[in-house]
Write a protein that holds these residues in place. Structure first.
Motif, mmCIF file in Angstrom:
data_model
loop_
_atom_site.group_PDB
_atom_site.id
_atom_site.type_symbol
_atom_site.label_atom_id
_atom_site.label_comp_id
_atom_site.label_asym_id
_atom_site.label_seq_id
_atom_site.Cartn_x
_atom_site.Cartn_y
_atom_site.Cartn_z
ATOM 1 N N LYS A 35 0.821 -1.217 0.000
ATOM 2 C CA LYS A 35 0.000 0.000 0.000
ATOM 3 C C LYS A 35 0.856 1.270 0.000
ATOM 4 N N ILE A 36 2.165 1.109 0.123
ATOM 5 C CA ILE A 36 3.082 2.258 0.160
ATOM 6 C C ILE A 36 3.652 2.469 -1.234
ATOM 7 N N ASP A 37 3.681 3.711 -1.667
ATOM 8 C CA ASP A 37 4.288 4.051 -2.953
ATOM 9 C C ASP A 37 5.714 3.497 -2.994
ATOM 10 N N SER A 38 6.036 2.788 -4.056
ATOM 11 C CA SER A 38 7.336 2.101 -4.126
ATOM 12 C C SER A 38 8.517 3.073 -4.073
ATOM 13 N N LEU A 39 8.389 4.245 -4.693
ATOM 14 C CA LEU A 39 9.469 5.229 -4.668
ATOM 15 C C LEU A 39 9.648 5.770 -3.240
ATOM 16 N N GLU A 40 8.534 6.092 -2.583
ATOM 17 C CA GLU A 40 8.621 6.579 -1.215
ATOM 18 C C GLU A 40 9.165 5.489 -0.291
ATOM 19 N N HIS A 41 8.733 4.264 -0.491
ATOM 20 C CA HIS A 41 9.235 3.140 0.298
ATOM 21 C C HIS A 41 10.756 3.025 0.164
ATOM 22 N N ASN A 46 16.276 3.872 2.312
ATOM 23 C CA ASN A 46 17.610 4.468 2.164
ATOM 24 C C ASN A 46 17.847 5.633 3.129
ATOM 25 N N ASN A 47 16.912 5.865 4.033
ATOM 26 C CA ASN A 47 17.012 7.011 4.941
ATOM 27 C C ASN A 47 17.284 8.300 4.179
#
Length: 156
Positions: A35-41, A46-47
């Motif tokens: 459910k989390i956007d892959s780019l944001e994830h 990567n902190n």
């Protein structure tokens, strides 16, 4: 970031300057990783500093979770090349993060005048804001403040 199989928790960890205790600011709680956007994830994994700072400056959200949010944030005012004409200057403000600085306080600091004087000058149309927002609002990124006249020259 913490994951239990496909369920993810993401938080920022704050450290108290006075007692050195830590506090977790939940960004995502008990959410399926799908459910989390892959780019944001990936940024969280990567902190990513930019992503962290965006969440760190969500002052209103922080206040809902912690009453002792310190909004007295030190900032640096950099004066680069100003766009000037014979009858005024335009100041372009770059501010990526909302840390609660009001436009009138910012203008007062630049010109070393009181906020009441800024408000009087706004009423006298000596400042124009683009986009057209109130000087009582918070600074936004890409705000332009046009100063009418040449009274400011001795103050910069």
């Amino acid at each position: 970031m913490n994951a239990n199989q496909k369920i993810v928790d993401i938080w920022l960890i704050y450290n108290c300057l006075h007692c050195e205790e830590t506090w977790n600011y939940p960004i995502i709680s008990r959410v399926n990783v799908n459910k989390i956007d892959s780019l944001e994830h990936q940024k969280f994994m990567n902190n990513d500093l930019e992503t962290i700072w965006q969440y760190a400056f969500q002052i209103n959200q922080l206040r809902k979770l912690c009453h002792d949010v310190n909004t007295d944030i030190r900032y640096e005012l950099r004066k680069d090349m100003l766009d000037s004409t014979s009858d005024g200057i335009t100041i372009k403000i770059r501010c990526k993060y909302d840390f609660g600085l009001r436009v009138d306080k910012f203008i007062a600091e630049i010109f070393n005048i009181s906020r009441s004087k800024v408000n009087k000058m706004v009423q006298d149309d000596m400042f124009l804001l683009n986009p057209d927002i109130s000087v009582k609002k918070k600074i936004i990124d890409d705000l332009q403040v046009t100063v009418i006249g040449d009274w400011y020259k001795a103050m910069l």
